[in-house]
Motif scaffolding. Structure first.
Motif, PDB file in Angstrom:
ATOM      1  N   VAL A  18       0.870  -1.169   0.000  1.00  0.00           N
ATOM      2  CA  VAL A  18       0.000   0.000   0.000  1.00  0.00           C
ATOM      3  C   VAL A  18       0.912   1.225   0.000  1.00  0.00           C
ATOM      4  O   VAL A  18       1.928   1.245   0.693  1.00  0.00           O
ATOM      5  CB  VAL A  18      -0.973   0.005   1.203  1.00  0.00           C
ATOM      6  N   LYS A  19       0.568   2.220  -0.824  1.00  0.00           N
ATOM      7  CA  LYS A  19       1.399   3.429  -0.899  1.00  0.00           C
ATOM      8  C   LYS A  19       0.603   4.561  -1.522  1.00  0.00           C
ATOM      9  O   LYS A  19      -0.438   4.347  -2.138  1.00  0.00           O
ATOM     10  CB  LYS A  19       2.659   3.156  -1.710  1.00  0.00           C
ATOM     11  N   GLY A  20       1.120   5.768  -1.364  1.00  0.00           N
ATOM     12  CA  GLY A  20       0.488   6.938  -1.947  1.00  0.00           C
ATOM     13  C   GLY A  20       0.460   6.833  -3.466  1.00  0.00           C
ATOM     14  O   GLY A  20       1.345   6.226  -4.073  1.00  0.00           O
ATOM     15  N   ALA A  21      -0.568   7.425  -4.080  1.00  0.00           N
ATOM     16  CA  ALA A  21      -0.709   7.333  -5.537  1.00  0.00           C
ATOM     17  C   ALA A  21      -1.197   8.643  -6.152  1.00  0.00           C
ATOM     18  O   ALA A  21      -1.836   8.646  -7.193  1.00  0.00           O
ATOM     19  CB  ALA A  21      -1.667   6.196  -5.890  1.00  0.00           C
ATOM     20  N   TYR A  29      -4.618  13.121  -2.094  1.00  0.00           N
ATOM     21  CA  TYR A  29      -4.995  12.124  -1.078  1.00  0.00           C
ATOM     22  C   TYR A  29      -5.255  10.722  -1.654  1.00  0.00           C
ATOM     23  O   TYR A  29      -5.926   9.909  -1.040  1.00  0.00           O
ATOM     24  CB  TYR A  29      -6.202  12.569  -0.248  1.00  0.00           C
ATOM     25  N   ALA A  30      -4.740  10.445  -2.849  1.00  0.00           N
ATOM     26  CA  ALA A  30      -4.939   9.130  -3.465  1.00  0.00           C
ATOM     27  C   ALA A  30      -3.907   8.135  -2.925  1.00  0.00           C
ATOM     28  O   ALA A  30      -2.772   8.494  -2.619  1.00  0.00           O
ATOM     29  CB  ALA A  30      -4.811   9.230  -4.974  1.00  0.00           C
ATOM     30  N   MET A  40      -5.835  -1.648  -6.609  1.00  0.00           N
ATOM     31  CA  MET A  40      -7.028  -0.849  -6.339  1.00  0.00           C
ATOM     32  C   MET A  40      -6.602   0.553  -5.907  1.00  0.00           C
ATOM     33  O   MET A  40      -5.596   0.710  -5.207  1.00  0.00           O
ATOM     34  CB  MET A  40      -7.852  -1.513  -5.235  1.00  0.00           C
ATOM     35  N   TYR A  41      -7.359   1.550  -6.323  1.00  0.00           N
ATOM     36  CA  TYR A  41      -7.049   2.939  -5.984  1.00  0.00           C
ATOM     37  C   TYR A  41      -8.165   3.528  -5.135  1.00  0.00           C
ATOM     38  O   TYR A  41      -9.340   3.247  -5.359  1.00  0.00           O
ATOM     39  CB  TYR A  41      -6.870   3.763  -7.261  1.00  0.00           C
ATOM     40  N   PHE A  42      -7.761   4.349  -4.159  1.00  0.00           N
ATOM     41  CA  PHE A  42      -8.700   4.990  -3.243  1.00  0.00           C
ATOM     42  C   PHE A  42      -8.326   6.452  -3.108  1.00  0.00           C
ATOM     43  O   PHE A  42      -7.169   6.830  -3.293  1.00  0.00           O
ATOM     44  CB  PHE A  42      -8.622   4.327  -1.855  1.00  0.00           C
TER      45      PHE A  42
END
Length: 80
Positions: A18-21, A29-30, A40-42
């Motif tokens: 999991v990491k910043g995107a 804030y992605a 998956m992107y949030f």
């Protein structure tokens, strides 16, 4: 905070990283969650919320990988 509804469950066993995107999605804030079969992107509502998600998910991934590793240790000295 917005009202939300559960959209599904992601088993931690299938999570890898999991990491910043922000740079990938070009959105503030992605973050991304990489699974064995997909990424998956949030998008969180704030920097703190994003960091909290990354910390919590990352910790869960590490804890799960440790438990799997511990259960796979074989004691070759023990006789069955």
């Amino acid at each position: 905070m917005r009202a939300s509804r559960t959209r599904g469950v992601i088993p931690v066993a299938s999570c890898l990283t999991v990491k910043g995107a922000e740079d990938v999605l070009n959105k503030q804030y992605a973050f991304e969650l990489s699974l064995r079969t997909e990424t998956m992107y949030f998008i969180a509502d704030s920097e703190k919320e994003k960091e909290d998600w990354i910390y919590s998910l990352g910790r869960s991934i590490v804890q799960h990988s440790r438990s799997v590793t511990d259960s796979e240790i074989v004691d070759y000295d023990s006789k069955r």
